[in-house]
Design a protein around this motif. Structure first.
Motif, PDB file in Angstrom:
ATOM      1  N   VAL A 281       1.162  -1.286   0.242  1.00 16.04           N
ATOM      2  CA  VAL A 281       0.257  -0.208   0.178  1.00 16.04           C
ATOM      3  C   VAL A 281       0.737   1.096  -0.099  1.00 16.04           C
ATOM      4  O   VAL A 281       2.049   1.481   0.763  1.00 16.04           O
ATOM      5  N   GLU A 282       0.925   2.379  -0.957  1.00 18.45           N
ATOM      6  CA  GLU A 282       1.376   3.302  -0.803  1.00 18.45           C
ATOM      7  C   GLU A 282       0.314   4.188  -0.800  1.00 18.45           C
ATOM      8  O   GLU A 282      -0.539   4.413  -1.342  1.00 18.45           O
ATOM      9  N   LEU A 283       0.502   5.048   0.453  1.00 19.45           N
ATOM     10  CA  LEU A 283      -0.750   6.507   0.778  1.00 19.45           C
ATOM     11  C   LEU A 283      -0.049   7.634  -0.192  1.00 19.45           C
ATOM     12  O   LEU A 283       1.321   7.660  -0.614  1.00 19.45           O
ATOM     13  N   ALA A 284      -0.930   8.305  -0.766  1.00 23.54           N
ATOM     14  CA  ALA A 284      -1.110   9.336  -0.938  1.00 23.54           C
ATOM     15  C   ALA A 284      -1.450  10.722  -0.264  1.00 23.54           C
ATOM     16  O   ALA A 284      -2.384  10.897  -0.081  1.00 23.54           O
ATOM     17  N   LEU A 285      -1.006  11.403   0.339  1.00 23.02           N
ATOM     18  CA  LEU A 285      -1.733  12.238   1.502  1.00 23.02           C
ATOM     19  C   LEU A 285      -1.480  13.426   0.641  1.00 23.02           C
ATOM     20  O   LEU A 285      -0.283  13.953  -0.108  1.00 23.02           O
ATOM     21  N   CYS A 286      -2.343  14.115   0.832  1.00 25.11           N
ATOM     22  CA  CYS A 286      -2.475  15.358  -0.463  1.00 25.11           C
ATOM     23  C   CYS A 286      -3.676  16.067   0.033  1.00 25.11           C
ATOM     24  O   CYS A 286      -4.633  16.122   1.109  1.00 25.11           O
ATOM     25  N   GLY A 287      -4.214  17.832  -0.059  1.00 22.88           N
ATOM     26  CA  GLY A 287      -4.936  18.426   0.298  1.00 22.88           C
ATOM     27  C   GLY A 287      -6.218  17.961  -0.722  1.00 22.88           C
ATOM     28  O   GLY A 287      -6.973  17.680  -0.904  1.00 22.88           O
TER      29      GLY A 287
ATOM     30  N   THR B 114      -9.204  19.359  -1.986  1.00 18.50           N
ATOM     31  CA  THR B 114      -8.907  18.546  -3.036  1.00 18.50           C
ATOM     32  C   THR B 114      -8.424  18.082  -4.753  1.00 18.50           C
ATOM     33  O   THR B 114      -9.592  17.744  -5.358  1.00 18.50           O
ATOM     34  N   GLU B 115      -7.702  17.160  -3.597  1.00 22.21           N
ATOM     35  CA  GLU B 115      -6.564  16.487  -4.991  1.00 22.21           C
ATOM     36  C   GLU B 115      -7.211  14.656  -4.358  1.00 22.21           C
ATOM     37  O   GLU B 115      -7.288  14.034  -5.363  1.00 22.21           O
ATOM     38  N   ARG B 116      -7.676  14.667  -3.688  1.00 19.36           N
ATOM     39  CA  ARG B 116      -8.187  12.911  -3.383  1.00 19.36           C
ATOM     40  C   ARG B 116      -8.999  12.656  -4.236  1.00 19.36           C
ATOM     41  O   ARG B 116      -8.038  11.300  -5.105  1.00 19.36           O
ATOM     42  N   ALA B 117     -10.535  12.883  -4.899  1.00 21.38           N
ATOM     43  CA  ALA B 117     -11.500  12.587  -5.853  1.00 21.38           C
ATOM     44  C   ALA B 117     -10.361  12.339  -6.999  1.00 21.38           C
ATOM     45  O   ALA B 117     -10.565  12.042  -7.923  1.00 21.38           O
ATOM     46  N   ARG B 118      -9.461  13.514  -7.554  1.00 24.87           N
ATOM     47  CA  ARG B 118      -8.921  13.314  -8.604  1.00 24.87           C
ATOM     48  C   ARG B 118      -7.812  12.855  -8.948  1.00 24.87           C
ATOM     49  O   ARG B 118      -8.237  12.046 -10.053  1.00 24.87           O
ATOM     50  N   LEU B 119      -7.158  12.485  -7.860  1.00 25.37           N
ATOM     51  CA  LEU B 119      -6.192  11.146  -8.093  1.00 25.37           C
ATOM     52  C   LEU B 119      -6.502  10.083  -8.763  1.00 25.37           C
ATOM     53  O   LEU B 119      -6.140   8.908  -8.917  1.00 25.37           O
TER      54      LEU B 119
ATOM     55  N   ARG C  11      -9.794   9.725  -9.989  1.00 29.22           N
ATOM     56  CA  ARG C  11     -10.419   9.764 -11.524  1.00 29.22           C
ATOM     57  C   ARG C  11      -9.668   9.987 -11.867  1.00 29.22           C
ATOM     58  O   ARG C  11      -9.532   9.106 -13.402  1.00 29.22           O
ATOM     59  N   GLU C  12      -8.349  10.685 -12.621  1.00 29.99           N
ATOM     60  CA  GLU C  12      -6.783  10.444 -12.697  1.00 29.99           C
ATOM     61  C   GLU C  12      -6.221   9.262 -12.930  1.00 29.99           C
ATOM     62  O   GLU C  12      -5.072   9.417 -14.598  1.00 29.99           O
ATOM     63  N   GLY C  13      -6.460   7.815 -12.237  1.00 33.79           N
ATOM     64  CA  GLY C  13      -5.831   7.038 -12.321  1.00 33.79           C
ATOM     65  C   GLY C  13      -4.689   6.587 -11.829  1.00 33.79           C
ATOM     66  O   GLY C  13      -3.474   5.998 -11.672  1.00 33.79           O
ATOM     67  N   ARG C  14      -4.609   8.203 -10.753  1.00 36.04           N
ATOM     68  CA  ARG C  14      -2.762   7.789 -10.015  1.00 36.04           C
ATOM     69  C   ARG C  14      -3.262   6.985  -9.018  1.00 36.04           C
ATOM     70  O   ARG C  14      -2.374   7.233  -8.174  1.00 36.04           O
ATOM     71  N   ALA C  15      -3.985   7.442  -7.881  1.00 43.01           N
ATOM     72  CA  ALA C  15      -4.941   6.619  -6.918  1.00 43.01           C
ATOM     73  C   ALA C  15      -5.662   5.833  -6.906  1.00 43.01           C
ATOM     74  O   ALA C  15      -6.718   5.645  -8.236  1.00 43.01           O
ATOM     75  N   ASP C  16      -5.785   4.378  -6.296  1.00 45.45           N
ATOM     76  CA  ASP C  16      -6.896   3.367  -6.600  1.00 45.45           C
ATOM     77  C   ASP C  16      -8.247   3.536  -5.718  1.00 45.45           C
ATOM     78  O   ASP C  16      -9.293   3.319  -6.189  1.00 45.45           O
ATOM     79  N   VAL C  17      -7.783   4.125  -4.309  1.00 44.94           N
ATOM     80  CA  VAL C  17      -9.336   4.666  -3.883  1.00 44.94           C
ATOM     81  C   VAL C  17      -8.731   5.375  -2.880  1.00 44.94           C
ATOM     82  O   VAL C  17      -7.294   5.830  -2.615  1.00 44.94           O
ATOM     83  N   ALA C  18      -9.754   6.368  -2.099  1.00 41.40           N
ATOM     84  CA  ALA C  18      -9.584   7.276  -1.479  1.00 41.40           C
ATOM     85  C   ALA C  18     -10.430   7.130  -1.195  1.00 41.40           C
ATOM     86  O   ALA C  18     -11.857   6.817  -0.277  1.00 41.40           O
ATOM     87  N   PHE C  19     -10.210   8.273   0.558  1.00 42.63           N
ATOM     88  CA  PHE C  19     -10.989   8.348   1.994  1.00 42.63           C
ATOM     89  C   PHE C  19     -12.126   9.519   1.277  1.00 42.63           C
ATOM     90  O   PHE C  19     -10.733  10.739   1.199  1.00 42.63           O
ATOM     91  N   LEU C  20     -12.777   9.756   1.356  1.00 48.61           N
ATOM     92  CA  LEU C  20     -13.280  11.383   0.758  1.00 48.61           C
ATOM     93  C   LEU C  20     -14.841  11.516   2.475  1.00 48.61           C
ATOM     94  O   LEU C  20     -14.899  10.776   2.929  1.00 48.61           O
ATOM     95  N   HIS C  21     -15.678  12.348   2.194  1.00 50.89           N
ATOM     96  CA  HIS C  21     -16.690  12.451   3.406  1.00 50.89           C
ATOM     97  C   HIS C  21     -17.589  12.887   2.423  1.00 50.89           C
ATOM     98  O   HIS C  21     -17.619  14.111   1.476  1.00 50.89           O
ATOM     99  N   SER C  22     -18.433  12.625   2.762  1.00 50.13           N
ATOM    100  CA  SER C  22     -20.009  12.483   2.595  1.00 50.13           C
ATOM    101  C   SER C  22     -20.871  13.629   3.381  1.00 50.13           C
ATOM    102  O   SER C  22     -20.512  13.122   5.003  1.00 50.13           O
TER     103      SER C  22
END
Length: 283
Positions: free
Chosen positions: A121-127, A129-134, A136-147
Motif C-alpha cells: 500500500v502506497e499512501l498519497a497524502l494530499c489536500g 480537493t486532490e483526493r477524488a481527482r487522483l 479520477r485521473e488513475g493516479r490512485a486506486d481508492v480514496a477516503f472521502l467525506h459525504s
C-alpha cells in the motif's frame, strides 16, 4: 468520434484560438481547422462561432467541451491504471488528507497485510480537493472521502464511519468553555463560521491558523480532535450535519487487491464502531 478529434476540439475550446491550439498540439493550423470542420459536419452542428472578433463556443460546442473533457480524462485514467496494473511490483495507492481516515487507517493497514490478495500500500497524502481527482485521473486506486461534502459521481463507495461535528476555535472565544453548542450559537458569535463564509479556504493549516487567531470558527468532523493544535479547543456541535467517511474507487473497478482492501476496511470499521452515545445537550 475518435479521441484524437476530441483532443483537437478540446484544445481549440480551451484556447479559443486556432493558431494557439495548433501550436499547443504541435501541428499546423490548416489541418486542425479541417479536422474541426469535419467534426462539425459529422455531428451536424456548429461547434464554434468564427468572426473578426475571434472564436467562441456555440451552445452545442459548450456541451461537447464538457463531455469531451470527461472522455479524455477517462481515457487518460484508464491508461494510467493499466500501466500501474502491469507493474512487476503492484501497489495499491490510497489517497487521503491528513486525518481524513476517521482514525481507521492504522488498523486497516495492519489487517490488510494478512489478506492473501494484499499488495503493498502506497499512501498519497494530499489536500482536500486532490483526493477524488487522483482517483479520477488513475493516479490512485481508492480514496477516503467525506459525504455529503464531496462529489461522488462516477465512484463506487463504501461508508465506514459516521461522525458528528465539533467547533474548532481559539481558547479565547466566548463559547470555548461550553460543553456543547448549536450552530445558531456559532452564527451569533464574533467570528465567521467555516464552511460558509470563507468556504474557498480548504487547506487545513490555513484554517487552523485563522481559528487560532480568533478570525474563524471551523466546524469539522469530530475525529479532527486528534489532530488539532494545542492552542485550539474543540467543542461538540449538537446539530452539526453528520459526516460519513467513505472509501471511494472508480465505478466498476473489481481488482482483487482493491476488493480485499475494501472488505478489510469495512470489517475494521464495524469492529471499531463506537458505542452509541447520547450527544450532550447545550444549555
Amino acid at each position: 468520434m475518435e479521441t484524437r478529434e476530441l483532443a483537437y476540439f478540446a484544445a481549440v475550446a480551451e484556447e479559443l484560438h486556432f493558431g494557439r491550439a495548433a501550436a499547443r498540439l504541435g501541428m499546423a493550423q490548416p489541418p486542425l481547422s479541417r479536422a474541426i470542420q469535419k467534426l462539425e459536419r459529422r455531428l451536424g452542428v456548429r461547434l464554434f462561432d468564427r468572426s473578426s472578433r475571434g472564436v467562441a463556443l456555440t451552445p452545442a460546442g459548450e456541451v461537447l467541451a464538457r463531455e469531451a473533457a470527461k472522455v479524455l480524462d477517462a481515457v487518460a485514467a484508464a491508461a494510467a491504471r493499466t500501466r500501474r496494473a502491469g507493474r512487476d511490483d503492484p501497489v495499491l495507492v490510497v489517497a487521503l488528507k491528513p486525518g481524513g481516515d476517521g482514525g481507521l487507517l492504522p488498523e486497516i493497514l495492519a489487517a490488510y497485510r494478512a489478506c492473501p490478495d494484499a499488495v503493498e500500500v502506497e499512501l498519497a497524502l494530499c489536500g482536500v480537493t486532490e483526493r477524488a481527482r487522483l482517483v479520477r485521473e488513475g493516479r490512485a486506486d481508492v480514496a477516503f472521502l467525506h459525504s455529503p461534502y464531496e462529489d461522488l459521481a462516477g465512484f463506487d463507495c463504501e461508508p465506514l464511519r459516521v461522525e458528528g461535528g465539533v467547533a474548532v476555535m481559539s481558547p479565547g472565544h466566548p463559547l470555548a468553555g461550553r460543553a456543547c453548542v448549536r450552530l445558531c450559537d456559532l452564527d451569533a458569535g464574533p467570528a465567521p463560521v467555516w464552511p460558509g463564509r470563507h468556504s474557498e479556504i480548504v487547506e487545513p493549516a490555513m484554517l487552523m491558523q485563522l481559528a487560532a487567531l480568533g478570525r474563524l470558527v471551523v466546524v469539522a468532523p469530530e475525529s479532527v480532535r486528534d489532530l488539532v493544535r494545542r492552542d485550539l479547543v474543540c467543542v461538540p456541535v449538537a446539530d452539526a450535519e453528520p459526516t460519513t467517511v467513505v472509501l471511494a474507487w472508480p465505478e466498476g473497478e473489481r481488482s482483487r487487491e482493491l476488493a480485499a482492501f475494501v472488505r478489510t476496511a469495512t470489517m475494521v470499521a464495524q469492529r471499531t464502531a463506537p458505542h452509541a452515545q447520547t450527544r450532550p445537550t447545550p444549555p
